[in-house]
Design a protein around this motif. Structure first.
Motif, PDB file in Angstrom:
ATOM      1  N   SER A 121      56.588 155.434  35.335  1.00  0.00           N
ATOM      2  CA  SER A 121      56.401 156.077  36.634  1.00  0.00           C
ATOM      3  C   SER A 121      55.713 157.427  36.571  1.00  0.00           C
ATOM      4  O   SER A 121      55.168 157.898  37.584  1.00  0.00           O
ATOM      5  CB  SER A 121      57.750 156.237  37.344  1.00  0.00           C
ATOM      6  OG  SER A 121      58.363 154.987  37.563  1.00  0.00           O
ATOM      7  N   GLY A 122      55.745 158.106  35.430  1.00  0.00           N
ATOM      8  CA  GLY A 122      55.146 159.426  35.341  1.00  0.00           C
ATOM      9  C   GLY A 122      55.077 159.923  33.917  1.00  0.00           C
ATOM     10  O   GLY A 122      55.685 159.345  33.003  1.00  0.00           O
ATOM     11  N   PRO A 123      54.374 161.031  33.674  1.00  0.00           N
ATOM     12  CA  PRO A 123      54.175 161.563  32.332  1.00  0.00           C
ATOM     13  C   PRO A 123      55.321 162.425  31.815  1.00  0.00           C
ATOM     14  O   PRO A 123      55.292 162.878  30.666  1.00  0.00           O
ATOM     15  CB  PRO A 123      52.905 162.401  32.482  1.00  0.00           C
ATOM     16  CG  PRO A 123      52.996 162.920  33.885  1.00  0.00           C
ATOM     17  CD  PRO A 123      53.628 161.813  34.688  1.00  0.00           C
ATOM     18  N   GLY A 124      56.328 162.681  32.658  1.00  0.00           N
ATOM     19  CA  GLY A 124      57.415 163.570  32.273  1.00  0.00           C
ATOM     20  C   GLY A 124      58.484 162.895  31.435  1.00  0.00           C
ATOM     21  O   GLY A 124      58.319 161.765  30.967  1.00  0.00           O
ATOM     22  N   MET A 125      59.586 163.589  31.257  1.00  0.00           N
ATOM     23  CA  MET A 125      60.714 163.080  30.468  1.00  0.00           C
ATOM     24  C   MET A 125      61.803 162.474  31.341  1.00  0.00           C
ATOM     25  O   MET A 125      62.945 162.325  30.921  1.00  0.00           O
ATOM     26  CB  MET A 125      61.299 164.211  29.613  1.00  0.00           C
ATOM     27  CG  MET A 125      60.357 164.686  28.520  1.00  0.00           C
ATOM     28  SD  MET A 125      61.113 165.925  27.430  1.00  0.00           S
ATOM     29  CE  MET A 125      61.002 167.370  28.464  1.00  0.00           C
ATOM     30  N   GLY A 126      61.441 162.111  32.577  1.00  0.00           N
ATOM     31  CA  GLY A 126      62.415 161.598  33.528  1.00  0.00           C
ATOM     32  C   GLY A 126      63.167 160.371  33.050  1.00  0.00           C
ATOM     33  O   GLY A 126      62.578 159.380  32.635  1.00  0.00           O
TER      34      GLY A 126
END
Length: 228
Positions: A121-126
């Motif tokens: 879903s995204g490039p972060g560490m979520g």
């Protein structure tokens, strides 16, 4: 005549002895009084030192531990085609043009679906770990492991009745009700931690009217530690 001399001699002796006695008595008294005054002065100084009202030092301050502020937010997730994004850092909705490549958001909403800024879903560490049979207040430390990110197969917060954050009641009411004993500890895009509890799905939660307005309470720890 001799009697008179003897009488005078004895009187002189007696008066002399009385004089010496008085001198010794007052000499002793004066010494004792000076000693007493010294003792009293020392005692008074000791009392002042032990009396809290006369001390010049400030009492020791004890810092009570203070928990993070708990905030409540209602997000409009009614759009069935577009996602609405929220940032723990700003505490508000953020406009995101390209969510897959943006680290400006932490959690996204679309109706009952919730996605995190990590995995597919995204490039972060979520990522998230779901805690059951607990209360929001009892979660004081983020778990060390057990976090799941969004994948091709499923979102980390599963969008299914009783599998994720809500229960679907079915007919005749068709209500979406948050599971009260469920808390999600979420790792934000930047790796900081937040704890989240969903509390409503309607603009009017009391009467269950106007669905798609997701209300949640959260506490975000911005310093990177796991303590809430």
């Amino acid at each position: 005549m001799d009697r008179i001399k003897d009488y005078l001699n004895w009187n002189i002796v007696i008066w002399f002895m009385l004089f010496v006695g008085v001198f010794i008595f007052f000499g002793c008294v004066s010494v004792d009084e000076s000693e007493v005054e010294k003792i009293l002065a020392d005692a008074d100084a000791t009392d002042k030192m032990s009396d809290p009202s006369t001390t010049t030092e400030d009492p020791t301050q004890i810092d009570e531990p203070v928990g993070l502020e708990t905030l409540t937010f209602t997000i409009d997730a009614t759009n069935r085609e577009e996602w609405t994004y929220f940032s723990f850092d700003t505490g508000d909705v953020v406009e995101v043009a390209d969510a897959v490549n943006s680290e400006e958001w932490d959690i996204g909403f679309q109706r009952t679906q919730v996605k995190l800024n990590g995995g597919i879903s995204g490039p972060g560490m979520g990522s998230a770990v779901m805690l059951t049979d607990t209360t929001f207040e009892d979660v004081t430390v983020a778990p060390e492991d057990g976090y799941r990110a969004d994948t091709e197969d499923t979102l980390a917060i599963v969008p299914q009745s009783e599998k994720g954050w809500y229960i679907y009641t079915g007919p005749p009411t068709h209500w979406i009700l948050p599971l009260e004993d469920r808390v999600f500890v979420i790792k934000a895009a930047d790796g900081t931690f937040a704890k989240v509890r969903f509390v409503g799905y309607y603009k009017d939660n009391e009467n269950k009217q106007d669905s798609g307005f997701v209300t949640f309470e959260y506490a975000h720890q911005p310093d990177g530690s796991r303590k809430f």
